[in-house]
Design a protein around this motif. Structure first.
Motif, short mmCIF file in Angstrom:
data_model
loop_
_atom_site.label_atom_id
_atom_site.label_comp_id
_atom_site.label_asym_id
_atom_site.label_seq_id
_atom_site.Cartn_x
_atom_site.Cartn_y
_atom_site.Cartn_z
N SER A 1 -3.79 7.16 19.75
CA SER A 1 -2.55 6.79 19.05
C SER A 1 -2.21 7.76 17.92
O SER A 1 -1.21 7.60 17.24
N GLY A 2 -3.09 8.77 17.72
CA GLY A 2 -2.84 9.74 16.66
C GLY A 2 -3.45 9.36 15.33
O GLY A 2 -3.18 10.00 14.31
N THR A 3 -4.29 8.34 15.32
CA THR A 3 -4.97 7.93 14.09
C THR A 3 -6.22 8.79 13.88
O THR A 3 -6.95 9.08 14.83
N VAL A 4 -6.45 9.19 12.64
CA VAL A 4 -7.62 10.00 12.31
C VAL A 4 -8.87 9.12 12.35
O VAL A 4 -8.96 8.13 11.64
N VAL A 5 -9.82 9.50 13.19
CA VAL A 5 -11.08 8.76 13.26
C VAL A 5 -12.23 9.55 12.61
O VAL A 5 -13.30 9.00 12.38
N PHE A 6 -11.96 10.83 12.33
CA PHE A 6 -12.95 11.65 11.61
C PHE A 6 -12.21 12.82 10.98
O PHE A 6 -11.25 13.35 11.55
N GLU A 7 -12.65 13.19 9.77
CA GLU A 7 -12.06 14.37 9.13
C GLU A 7 -13.09 15.10 8.30
O GLU A 7 -13.97 14.47 7.69
N LYS A 8 -13.00 16.42 8.31
CA LYS A 8 -13.87 17.25 7.48
C LYS A 8 -13.01 18.35 6.88
O LYS A 8 -12.45 19.18 7.59
N ALA B 1 -5.75 6.82 8.83
CA ALA B 1 -4.33 7.13 8.67
C ALA B 1 -3.79 7.81 9.93
O ALA B 1 -4.54 8.40 10.70
N LYS B 2 -2.49 7.72 10.10
CA LYS B 2 -1.84 8.39 11.22
C LYS B 2 -1.60 9.85 10.85
O LYS B 2 -1.10 10.15 9.77
N ALA B 3 -1.98 10.75 11.74
CA ALA B 3 -1.74 12.17 11.49
C ALA B 3 -0.27 12.48 11.73
O ALA B 3 0.29 12.11 12.77
N ALA B 4 0.36 13.14 10.77
CA ALA B 4 1.79 13.47 10.90
C ALA B 4 2.01 14.39 12.10
O ALA B 4 1.23 15.32 12.33
N ASP B 5 3.06 14.11 12.85
CA ASP B 5 3.37 14.93 14.02
C ASP B 5 3.98 16.25 13.57
O ASP B 5 4.57 16.35 12.48
N PHE B 6 3.87 17.27 14.40
CA PHE B 6 4.45 18.57 14.08
C PHE B 6 4.63 19.36 15.36
O PHE B 6 4.05 19.06 16.41
N THR B 7 5.46 20.39 15.27
CA THR B 7 5.68 21.31 16.39
C THR B 7 5.52 22.74 15.88
O THR B 7 6.14 23.12 14.88
#
Length: 203
Positions: free
Chosen positions: A175-182, A48-54
């Protein structure tokens, strides 16, 4: 039945119909808002694409996820931040990533640390947190999340006494796509810098 009675009855029916329509619209809006909130609160999964934030650094510098990534790999670490004290597991994890900063730099990778907590004095708490570390390397940045903006956006709010966020680590590609998550629901189960580097080697 008089014309007045018929007119009054029709007026009552019309008023009732308008009231029902108003409730229907209100219900639809409420459902849409709740649905939108639930979608926004989803934790980004692999693929999934990680939502952008500031967010801001403790010194007030604005940092945007997409700009920080800059088309390269990025490790996003959500800390417990300040749940009323400095989390020792966060201190250990951040020190680990700082120690390996040159290894991340060799892989053209930046590390973004998110430090959430109650808004009052959060910047000061973050500065105190950084005092326990050596000066952050150029490819490691820490931002504060005083209103749980990103914590909630990523569905990571640990809404319990003396808690802030589920400690989590995401690796994003160019591209901001999640390739790993924990994502962990305990204090000490954190992704190490070496494990993160291993995952970077496979992406």
């Amino acid at each position: 039945m008089s014309a007045f009675t018929l007119s009054s009855s029709r007026a009552q029916k019309a008023a009732g119909l308008r009231l029902n329509q108003a409730w229907s619209v209100l219900l639809a809006i409420t459902c849409a808002l709740l649905l939108g909130r639930s979608v926004l609160a989803e934790t980004p999964a692999v693929g999934a694409k990680a939502a952008d934030f500031t967010l801001l650094t403790p010194t007030g510098k604005s940092v945007t996820l997409s700009a920080e990534r800059g088309g390269h790999l990025l490790v996003l670490v959500i800390l417990r931040g300040f749940p009323g004290y400095q989390c020792p597991y966060c201190v250990k994890q951040v020190h680990d990533f700082v120690e390996r900063a040159s290894d991340f730099k060799a892989k053209n990778t930046r590390v973004l640390l998110v430090y959430p907590g109650p808004p009052a004095d959060l910047d000061q708490h973050a500065k105190e947190f950084l005092e326990k570390q050596a000066e952050l390397p150029s490819n490691v940045v820490l931002v504060t999340d005083p209103d749980y903006k990103v914590t909630n956006l990523y569905g990571l709010r640990w809404d319990a006494p003396h808690e802030t966020a589920y400690p989590s680590t995401f690796i994003l590609d160019g591209s901001g796509t999640v390739v790993f998550e924990k994502v962990t629901h305990s204090h000490g189960d954190r992704l190490s810098a070496l494990d993160a580097l291993d995952h970077l080697s496979t992406n």
